[in-house]
Design a protein around this motif. Structure first.
Motif, PDB file in Angstrom:
ATOM      1  N   THR A 304      45.457  37.044   7.272  1.00 34.53           N
ATOM      2  CA  THR A 304      44.554  37.984   6.620  1.00 34.53           C
ATOM      3  C   THR A 304      44.327  37.636   5.147  1.00 34.53           C
ATOM      4  O   THR A 304      43.211  37.706   4.648  1.00 34.53           O
ATOM      5  CB  THR A 304      45.113  39.417   6.717  1.00 34.53           C
ATOM      6  N   ASP A 393      38.417  38.151  13.197  1.00 31.80           N
ATOM      7  CA  ASP A 393      39.868  38.247  13.355  1.00 31.80           C
ATOM      8  C   ASP A 393      40.198  38.332  14.838  1.00 31.80           C
ATOM      9  O   ASP A 393      39.471  38.952  15.604  1.00 31.80           O
ATOM     10  CB  ASP A 393      40.371  39.496  12.627  1.00 31.80           C
ATOM     11  N   GLU A 394      41.304  37.739  15.243  1.00 33.06           N
ATOM     12  CA  GLU A 394      41.726  37.752  16.641  1.00 33.06           C
ATOM     13  C   GLU A 394      40.568  37.319  17.539  1.00 33.06           C
ATOM     14  O   GLU A 394      40.163  38.022  18.458  1.00 33.06           O
ATOM     15  CB  GLU A 394      42.227  39.149  17.052  1.00 33.06           C
TER      16      GLU A 394
HETATM   17 MG    MG Z   1      46.159  39.473  11.800  1.00 31.03          MG
END
Ligand code: MG
Ligand code: ADP
Length: 688
Positions: A304, A393-394
């Motif tokens: 992050t 993200d992901e």
């Molecule tokens: Mg993460």
């Protein structure tokens, strides 16, 4: 005897297919001869040499030929009764083995079987030998009867194919149909059938695909078709890569004052790996072509922060940046964290989710800013102007098409996708071949160790005591149960029942409940309470699986752990060990030492690296199961075995590059049949 049947001929042209069979095949979506011949054998049986019962060792499946010497109903209950607990047993004599060894085949709840078999009947059975009662038996074997007085030449003394999608046609009959179609196939090349790969022509290879002369021929031909499939996939990947490179990108980075200020305000230093990844990203963003980068790092490796640095680079140069997360909880968490970290830097941050949106139209008034959101970003006017960077993200939770949707705009923004597996290294090239890869290896320092242990119901009291001790020290606890109320309960305890139990066990402790069916605001509130340490125990379904970050939580109890995949367990375990405290992942299970299930959990117990686990998972379950058919990019893959073969993937890639170099848009007559492969991000079935 070659005939004049073509691969493109309709099935109606096959006089040897009976009307009822034709109807069944058409109902299953088959129209032409090629649909029939590209139906893959699920497995093969080598009927030149059967396994010998007296030489059987482990639990691997075996293929035996034998004669029925006795068949009848067995098990408890009155004689001749057909109640539950009774089964059909056929005793077979294996004539090839020494001393005419006998073995049993058992069928439960399948009364029809008794009528199909009779003493004296010869049959071929395939399955695993397992102990049942005192002896080894084969339970529910695949079997075929040998028809005396009929021509068995297609079915015996050769390697024969066994198909899975039988459309209600007996496998023996299906094999005959395929055989006949191959017999009558014209050897002439067909203009509509594209030959993807050099070497053996398609029609010759098809014969070996169904009736290989040897194990080597079988492997060789499967490899040929796998390469064809791989080429198709790599063509798609290479095309996307080339297209992205051709678009003149924006130069969204230069100086990096904001990043410097952020780093100065953090209570810790960026790790070397983080600095390296930021540098790699920075270089891409500064370049005049657009960035397409994958940031791969294990859970907890600090992705992050790397993404935030990238977003600040864009913002500093007047662009806005968007981060898309797979769940509301995660988007909210990023949003709160960014707001807190960027407080002094005067960088605006907005949140966009389906339920909650700060403003109806996001605008930073020509200046840069950051938007965090969920899928809601894909719709409406939720994306700010001057979009310079998209972070996903992901990534494995999204489809390639969703990614493309966010990116497809007049000026292509830079793209950074992040993932914590579950793609093993060997598959990176297959799935992310169109991306440059940055690897965030190594964890930030100052982390407590994570210990993993398997526990069973009889250890429950000890586990509860352990939880009490940890709570006393001020730590927080996750308890994960697989199911929400009302769902099939044989697979495990419902999360609400778990909640009641913990409330009773810990009367003076605040226990929270989180599951996917709760309204979004409620979920947020529950997460907030846990994050702010107002609740000490969080009982949850796997919604906490991705990304949730609460450093004070040190215990993760996973109920019915055997129901989860290795990578999923690792993801869940990644929720703890995020602070300085030693952490504990407790896998509760009903499995017993020695069980397959127990062995699986034992792998998680002894392996802490996510990539290693993913590789192990792959070996254990095969790529289809690990990645799931819904995993974007895997739809339509038929030769799973190639997914692991790096050499084959490289070869496919070479072939794809060669084709695109010759004809970048596949416009020539020669390559036009391949054009459909370029249309979307999804894996397409090969043209033939
Ligand atoms: Mg993460
Ligand atoms: P993931 O890679 O799983 O997404 P996160 O980005 O959520 O991991 O980071 C996990 C935790 O590590 C966060 O609490 C974050 O603040 C912390 N963190 C990130 N970088 C560092 C660092 N260099 N030193 C110490 N802690 C860090």
């Amino acid at each position: 005897m070659a005939g004049n049947l073509l691969l493109t001929s309709p099935l109606e042209a096959c006089s040897f297919i009976r009307p009822k069979e034709l109807a069944a095949m058409q109902a299953a979506g088959m129209a032409a001869v090629r649909d029939l011949l590209f139906m893959l054998p699920r497995r093969y049986e080598d009927r030149r040499m059967f396994d010998r019962y007296d030489s059987l060792s482990s639990g691997a499946p075996v293929c035996l030929r034998g004669r029925v010497v006795d068949v009848g109903w067995k098990g408890w209950g009155g004689k001749g009764g057909k109640g539950r607990g009774r089964y059909v047993e056929a005793v077979l004599e294996d004539e090839q083995s020494l001393g005419n060894a006998r073995f049993s085949c058992l069928w439960f709840s399948m009364p029809g079987i008794a009528r199909m078999l009779c003493a004296g009947q010869e049959m071929i059975v395939y399955g695993r030998m397992k102990p049942y009662g005192k002896k080894l038996s084969m339970v529910h074997p695949d079997f075929e009867l040998i028809r005396e007085g009929e021509d068995n030449s297609i079915h015996l003394n050769r390697i024969v194919p066994v198909y899975s999608g039988r459309m209600g046609i007996p496998v023996r009959r299906l094999r005959e149909i395929v055989w006949e179609a191959l017999e009558q196939l014209s050897p002439e090349p067909e203009p509509e059938i594209y030959e993807f790969v050099p070497g053996v022509p398609c029609k010759t290879a098809l014969r070996d695909l169904h009736f290989p002369g040897s194990a080597e021929a079988r492997d060789k031909t499967r490899r040929r078709f796998a390469l064809e499939e791989c080429l198709a996939q790599q063509l798609n990947v290479a095309y996307r890569r080339r297209r992205a490179e051709a678009v003149p990108g924006m130069q969204t980075a230069g100086s990096s004052l904001l990043v410097r200020d952020l780093a100065a305000s953090l209570p810790f230093e960026l790790t070397e790996a983080q600095k390296r990844c930021v540098r790699e990203i920075y270089r891409d963003m500064k370049a005049p072509r657009s960035m397409n980068r994958l940031l791969q790092g294990d859970v907890g490796s600090g992705k992050t922060l790397v993404a935030l640095c990238a977003m600040l680079l864009a913002v500093e140069h007047g662009y806005s940046a968007v981060m898309m997360a797979p769940t509301q909880i995660l988007a909210e968490q990023h949003y709160l964290k960014f707001r807190q970290m960027l407080d002094k830097l005067d960088v605006p941050v907005s949140l966009v989710t389906a339920e909650r949106k700060e403003e109806s139209h996001i605008s930073f008034g020509g200046q840069g800013g950051i938007v965090v959101g969920t899928h809601a970003l894909l719709y409406g006017k939720n994306v700010p102007e001057r979009l310079g960077l998209v972070v996903i993200d992901e990534q494995h939770k999204f489809g390639v098409n969703q990614r493309e949707k966010l990116i497809a705009r007049e000026e292509r923004p830079d793209v950074l996708v992040m993932t914590a597996t579950p793609i093993p290294r060997t598959l990176t090239l297959t799935f992310y071949g169109d991306l440059d890869v940055s690897i965030l290896d190594g964890m930030p320092g100052g982390r407590g160790k994570v210990v993993t242990a398997i526990r069973t119901a009889k250890d429950r009291e000890k586990v509860v005591k352990f939880v009490r001790d940890q709570l006393e020290e001020g730590r927080q606890i996750y308890v994960v149960s697989p199911l929400i109320d009302g769902e099939e309960s044989r697979k495990g305890k419902a999360v609400t029942k778990e909640l009641d139990e913990w409330k009773a066990l810990l009367p003076h402790v605040d226990v929270g409940l989180l599951h996917g069916r709760m309204p979004a605001e409620e979920k947020e509130a529950v997460m907030k309470d846990f994050r702010d340490n107002r609740t000490s125990v969080l009982v949850s379904t796997t919604v906490v699986e991705v990304g949730v970050d609460v450093p004070n939580a040190t215990v993760m109890i996973i109920n019915n752990a055997e129901n989860f995949g290795l990578s999923q367990l690792h993801q869940l375990r990644g929720r703890i060990g995020r602070g300085a405290y030693k952490s504990y992942c407790i896998l509760m299970t009903e499995a017993q030492p020695g069980d397959e299930q127990w062995e699986k959990l034992h792998i998680v117990e002894t392996t802490s690296n996510g990539f290693d686990l993913a590789e192990q998972d792959l070996k254990l379950r095969g790529p289809g199961d690990v990645l799931g058919t819904s995993q974007s990019g895997l739809k339509g893959v038929r030769f799973e075995e190639w997914l692991l073969d790096v050499r084959l993937i490289h070869r496919g890639r070479e072939l794809a590059e060669a084709i695109l170099t010759e004809d970048p848009d596949l416009k020539s007559a020669k390559y036009r049949p391949l054009r459909f492969l370029l249309e979307s991000g999804e894996m397409k079935r090969v043209a033939n």
